[in-house]
Write a protein that holds these residues in place. Sequence first.
Motif, PDB file in Angstrom:
ATOM      1  N   GLY A   1       3.982  -8.271  -6.859  1.00 42.71           N
ATOM      2  CA  GLY A   1       4.750  -8.886  -5.788  1.00 42.71           C
ATOM      3  C   GLY A   1       4.295  -8.340  -4.455  1.00 42.71           C
ATOM      4  N   PRO A   2       5.036  -8.632  -3.386  1.00 38.75           N
ATOM      5  CA  PRO A   2       4.631  -8.170  -2.054  1.00 38.75           C
ATOM      6  C   PRO A   2       4.747  -6.661  -1.868  1.00 38.75           C
ATOM      7  CG  PRO A   2       6.778  -9.235  -1.964  1.00 38.75           C
ATOM      8  CD  PRO A   2       6.250  -9.458  -3.337  1.00 38.75           C
ATOM      9  N   LEU A   3       5.599  -5.990  -2.674  1.00 42.18           N
ATOM     10  CA  LEU A   3       5.786  -4.550  -2.540  1.00 42.18           C
ATOM     11  C   LEU A   3       4.699  -3.790  -3.299  1.00 42.18           C
ATOM     12  CD1 LEU A   3       9.659  -4.336  -3.053  1.00 42.18           C
ATOM     13  CD2 LEU A   3       8.428  -4.066  -0.891  1.00 42.18           C
ATOM     14  N   VAL A   4       4.247  -2.684  -2.724  1.00 41.47           N
ATOM     15  CA  VAL A   4       3.232  -1.858  -3.376  1.00 41.47           C
ATOM     16  C   VAL A   4       3.837  -1.111  -4.560  1.00 41.47           C
ATOM     17  CG1 VAL A   4       1.615   0.051  -3.070  1.00 41.47           C
ATOM     18  CG2 VAL A   4       1.937  -1.616  -1.225  1.00 41.47           C
ATOM     19  N   PHE A   5       4.949  -0.429  -4.329  1.00 44.46           N
ATOM     20  CA  PHE A   5       5.634   0.314  -5.387  1.00 44.46           C
ATOM     21  C   PHE A   5       6.957  -0.392  -5.660  1.00 44.46           C
ATOM     22  CE2 PHE A   5       3.232   3.463  -2.837  1.00 44.46           C
ATOM     23  CZ  PHE A   5       2.255   3.757  -3.776  1.00 44.46           C
ATOM     24  N   CYS A   6       7.076  -0.967  -6.839  1.00 42.02           N
ATOM     25  CA  CYS A   6       8.242  -1.797  -7.132  1.00 42.02           C
ATOM     26  C   CYS A   6       8.543  -1.751  -8.620  1.00 42.02           C
ATOM     27  CB  CYS A   6       8.001  -3.242  -6.677  1.00 42.02           C
ATOM     28  SG  CYS A   6       6.512  -3.985  -7.405  1.00 42.02           S
ATOM     29  N   SER A   7       9.633  -2.379  -9.004  1.00 43.65           N
ATOM     30  CA  SER A   7      10.015  -2.464 -10.410  1.00 43.65           C
ATOM     31  C   SER A   7       9.142  -3.503 -11.116  1.00 43.65           C
ATOM     32  CB  SER A   7      11.496  -2.839 -10.518  1.00 43.65           C
ATOM     33  OG  SER A   7      11.702  -4.162 -10.034  1.00 43.65           O
TER      34      SER A   7
END
Length: 442
Positions: A326-332
């Motif tokens: 997704g757009p986040l680097v560190f995510c669930s």
Amino acid sequence: MAVDRDARGRWFGRRVIRFPDGSRQRIYLYPSKYNLPNTKLGAEEALRLAINDAIDQFAVAYRAGHGPVGPSVVPRYSALPTIVPDDGRAPAGVAGSRVASPVDDSMPDDTQDEAPALRVVRPVPSSAVPTVAEFVPIWLSKFESGKVSTLVTRKQTIARHLLPRFGHMRLDEITFPVVEAWRKELLATLRPASVASLLAQLRAMLGYAFKMEALPAMPRTWPAQSEGKSRPDYLTFEEADRLIAAAEPLDPWKAMVIVALGTGLRHGELTALRWQDVDLPNRRLSVVENYVLGVTGTPKSGRDRVVPLPSRAWEALRTLSEHQRGPLVFCSDRGRHLKPSQTNHALREICRAAGLAPFGWHRLRHTYGSHLAMRGFYPSVIQRFMGHADSKMTERYIHLSPNFGHDKIDALDGPPPDEARVAASPASEPRNAPSGAWRLAA
């Protein structure tokens, strides 16, 4: 204010007050009466306090002989009208009265200086002074338009430290002896810097209450508390390597640990980092957002910053970019923001595997600043990379580079520099951030 120096060079203040009943009081005093410094500002502040005391005494005597003044005369929380320049006009509701003048026109000309109009807030009746618990909602409403994290932190601080001790007390009952006893008790369990912060917050709340005319006067003295020398806890180079090695089988946590050690981003900045803010070709990233308490906002300092990527951090992000969720680097796994409970649990497990006592993500930020200082980076560069709004925050790391500049000191004994070359060179300090990549750990 009418202040001057005497023959011995001591500052003093003098003033004559004329009250509505026709009585007068001459004030002549030195700043030492109120434990203030022997300066012009000290004399002005002492004179202001003396005028307040004189009006307070008049108010007590006036109420004893005449009862309270009508509500049409007094401002909110007040018991008597304010003192204003004598223009001969009576305030509304007081027929045939003259308003008290802070200046007696019979004084010599040298005392009738260009002083601003005095506005001395009347004493607040005890029945009208709110308790700390009653005033806290008004105090917190001041921060509702700011950062959510700031508001939540203040609420937690007030609930944990201020309300248990002062919640039942009226604002005017918080005096120096009361606060001093509290300060000594806090030092038994908290660091000096934390105690100094609590004292500052309490004083700020009282100052706001005074401005809101809910408090008759601020305490004349306030306990002093030094913050002490705060030195950050950090990992050694060897410990940092052990932590990264322990995180090896736990990707993407390994990448998050490496980036935290290699960029010094705060926890909220890590969890808010987006791929659009990562510039892999130029080996850098931009810090533009901060995710705290479920709210995305600006970084703590309120300003964006650009941080270069060392080799390991760049390689970790390059590898992670091949598996974006997704757009986040560190995510669930679903591409959503990571929760503190998730990240803290993961870091505890990594610490256990590395044989280190558990700690929080902020220690990785301290490690970044400490390692930069150890490798001889300029303080201004450290401040820029870490996003410190105040250089005092950066100074905590300078003790780690005790030989900073020692290799250049012999230049003072060398030949003078070419004046033309010096004049043409930029005024800014050299940039010692190496081009390309630098390794965080040896």
